[in-house]
Design a protein around this motif. Structure first.
Motif, PDB file in Angstrom:
ATOM      1  N   UNK A  90     -32.304  30.642  37.147  1.00  0.00           N
ATOM      2  CA  UNK A  90     -31.624  31.888  37.482  1.00  0.00           C
ATOM      3  C   UNK A  90     -31.929  32.905  36.388  1.00  0.00           C
ATOM      4  N   UNK A  91     -31.468  34.138  36.570  1.00  0.00           N
ATOM      5  CA  UNK A  91     -31.813  35.206  35.623  1.00  0.00           C
ATOM      6  C   UNK A  91     -31.397  34.887  34.193  1.00  0.00           C
ATOM      7  N   UNK A  92     -30.194  34.359  34.015  1.00  0.00           N
ATOM      8  CA  UNK A  92     -29.714  34.050  32.660  1.00  0.00           C
ATOM      9  C   UNK A  92     -30.551  32.939  32.028  1.00  0.00           C
ATOM     10  N   UNK A  93     -30.836  31.899  32.785  1.00  0.00           N
ATOM     11  CA  UNK A  93     -31.658  30.800  32.283  1.00  0.00           C
ATOM     12  C   UNK A  93     -33.067  31.248  31.977  1.00  0.00           C
ATOM     13  N   UNK A  94     -33.601  32.125  32.836  1.00  0.00           N
ATOM     14  CA  UNK A  94     -34.945  32.649  32.633  1.00  0.00           C
ATOM     15  C   UNK A  94     -35.022  33.457  31.339  1.00  0.00           C
ATOM     16  N   UNK A  95     -34.022  34.279  31.095  1.00  0.00           N
ATOM     17  CA  UNK A  95     -33.989  35.067  29.858  1.00  0.00           C
ATOM     18  C   UNK A  95     -33.892  34.160  28.634  1.00  0.00           C
ATOM     19  N   UNK A  96     -33.085  33.107  28.746  1.00  0.00           N
ATOM     20  CA  UNK A  96     -32.930  32.171  27.626  1.00  0.00           C
ATOM     21  C   UNK A  96     -34.254  31.475  27.327  1.00  0.00           C
ATOM     22  N   UNK A  97     -34.898  30.940  28.346  1.00  0.00           N
ATOM     23  CA  UNK A  97     -36.161  30.226  28.146  1.00  0.00           C
ATOM     24  C   UNK A  97     -37.257  31.196  27.693  1.00  0.00           C
ATOM     25  N   UNK A  98     -37.272  32.410  28.229  1.00  0.00           N
ATOM     26  CA  UNK A  98     -38.255  33.401  27.793  1.00  0.00           C
ATOM     27  C   UNK A  98     -38.090  33.682  26.301  1.00  0.00           C
ATOM     28  N   UNK A  99     -36.862  33.785  25.845  1.00  0.00           N
ATOM     29  CA  UNK A  99     -36.609  33.984  24.416  1.00  0.00           C
ATOM     30  C   UNK A  99     -37.077  32.797  23.592  1.00  0.00           C
ATOM     31  N   UNK A 100     -36.822  31.591  24.101  1.00  0.00           N
ATOM     32  CA  UNK A 100     -37.286  30.392  23.400  1.00  0.00           C
ATOM     33  C   UNK A 100     -38.815  30.349  23.340  1.00  0.00           C
ATOM     34  N   UNK A 101     -39.453  30.760  24.426  1.00  0.00           N
ATOM     35  CA  UNK A 101     -40.923  30.791  24.435  1.00  0.00           C
ATOM     36  C   UNK A 101     -41.468  31.820  23.440  1.00  0.00           C
ATOM     37  N   UNK A 102     -40.837  32.973  23.378  1.00  0.00           N
ATOM     38  CA  UNK A 102     -41.275  33.983  22.395  1.00  0.00           C
ATOM     39  C   UNK A 102     -41.123  33.450  20.966  1.00  0.00           C
ATOM     40  N   UNK A 103     -40.012  32.765  20.708  1.00  0.00           N
ATOM     41  CA  UNK A 103     -39.814  32.155  19.387  1.00  0.00           C
ATOM     42  C   UNK A 103     -40.882  31.100  19.113  1.00  0.00           C
ATOM     43  N   UNK A 104     -41.212  30.310  20.128  1.00  0.00           N
ATOM     44  CA  UNK A 104     -42.252  29.290  19.995  1.00  0.00           C
ATOM     45  C   UNK A 104     -43.588  29.932  19.654  1.00  0.00           C
ATOM     46  N   UNK A 105     -43.923  31.009  20.339  1.00  0.00           N
ATOM     47  CA  UNK A 105     -45.193  31.696  20.078  1.00  0.00           C
ATOM     48  C   UNK A 105     -45.252  32.226  18.654  1.00  0.00           C
ATOM     49  N   UNK A 106     -44.151  32.790  18.182  1.00  0.00           N
ATOM     50  CA  UNK A 106     -44.107  33.296  16.806  1.00  0.00           C
ATOM     51  C   UNK A 106     -44.247  32.152  15.811  1.00  0.00           C
ATOM     52  N   UNK A 107     -43.586  31.035  16.081  1.00  0.00           N
ATOM     53  CA  UNK A 107     -43.679  29.867  15.206  1.00  0.00           C
ATOM     54  C   UNK A 107     -45.114  29.358  15.122  1.00  0.00           C
ATOM     55  N   UNK A 108     -45.760  29.191  16.271  1.00  0.00           N
ATOM     56  CA  UNK A 108     -47.129  28.666  16.277  1.00  0.00           C
ATOM     57  C   UNK A 108     -48.076  29.651  15.607  1.00  0.00           C
TER      58      UNK A 108
END
Length: 169
Positions: A90-108
């Motif tokens: 859902x929209x809230x879950x999508x925003x949460x996972x998108x944020x986690x993915x952005x954090x992952x990209x910055x980490x890598x």
């Protein structure tokens, strides 16, 4: 969030998994991806970690015959998995996972540094220069760099330089 933006984020996530394989960033990235796909269910995380370990085994150094095709395949597999995950929320879950993915990209990006794999041939002629691999110029990015299965280097003529691998300075 636009579907194109989600697809781009998923593709970047797939690239991050492949980029981190075999680097110092792997363990941290591996745990983060396991948690993203586990979605709060600790019982699901081991299966995700096993999928990641499979990717690491497939991309392990030493298999020079299939390196580039395997990297592309694994990148596509993970991009598809990230995209399916994002689309299924859902929209809230999508925003949460998108944020986690952005954090992952910055980490890598911060941990894995620059990577060059299966590059072509560097050819320099008549005083020119060419590099196949990673080149850091003065004041440029400093951090880890990895070059694997880079192509050949050929320099002909006075003042020509060609390098395969990593150049700093």
């Amino acid at each position: 969030m636009l579907m194109e933006a989600l697809a781009a984020l998923a593709a970047a996530g797939g690239g991050a998994v492949v980029q981190a394989a075999g680097t110092d960033a792997w363990n941290g990235m591996r745990q983060r991806v396991g948690e993203i796909f586990g979605r709060g269910d600790a019982a699901r995380i081991p299966a995700e970690l096993e999928r990641l370990d499979h990717t690491a085994r497939v991309l392990a150094p030493g298999d020079t015959d299939g390196t580039a095709p395997q990297r592309l395949r694994e990148e596509g597999v993970w991009a598809g998995r990230f995209e399916a995950l994002l689309e299924g929320l859902d929209d809230a879950g999508r925003e949460q996972v998108a944020g986690q993915l952005r954090d992952l990209l910055a980490f890598v990006a911060a941990s894995a540094g620059d990577t060059a794999v299966a590059t072509g041939t560097a050819v320099a002629r008549d005083g020119g220069s060419a590099v196949t691999g990673v080149k850091h110029s003065s004041g440029g990015h400093r951090g880890p760099a990895r070059a694997a299965h880079t192509g050949n280097a050929e320099a002909t003529g006075p003042g020509s330089t060609a390098v395969t691998g990593i150049v700093t300075g």
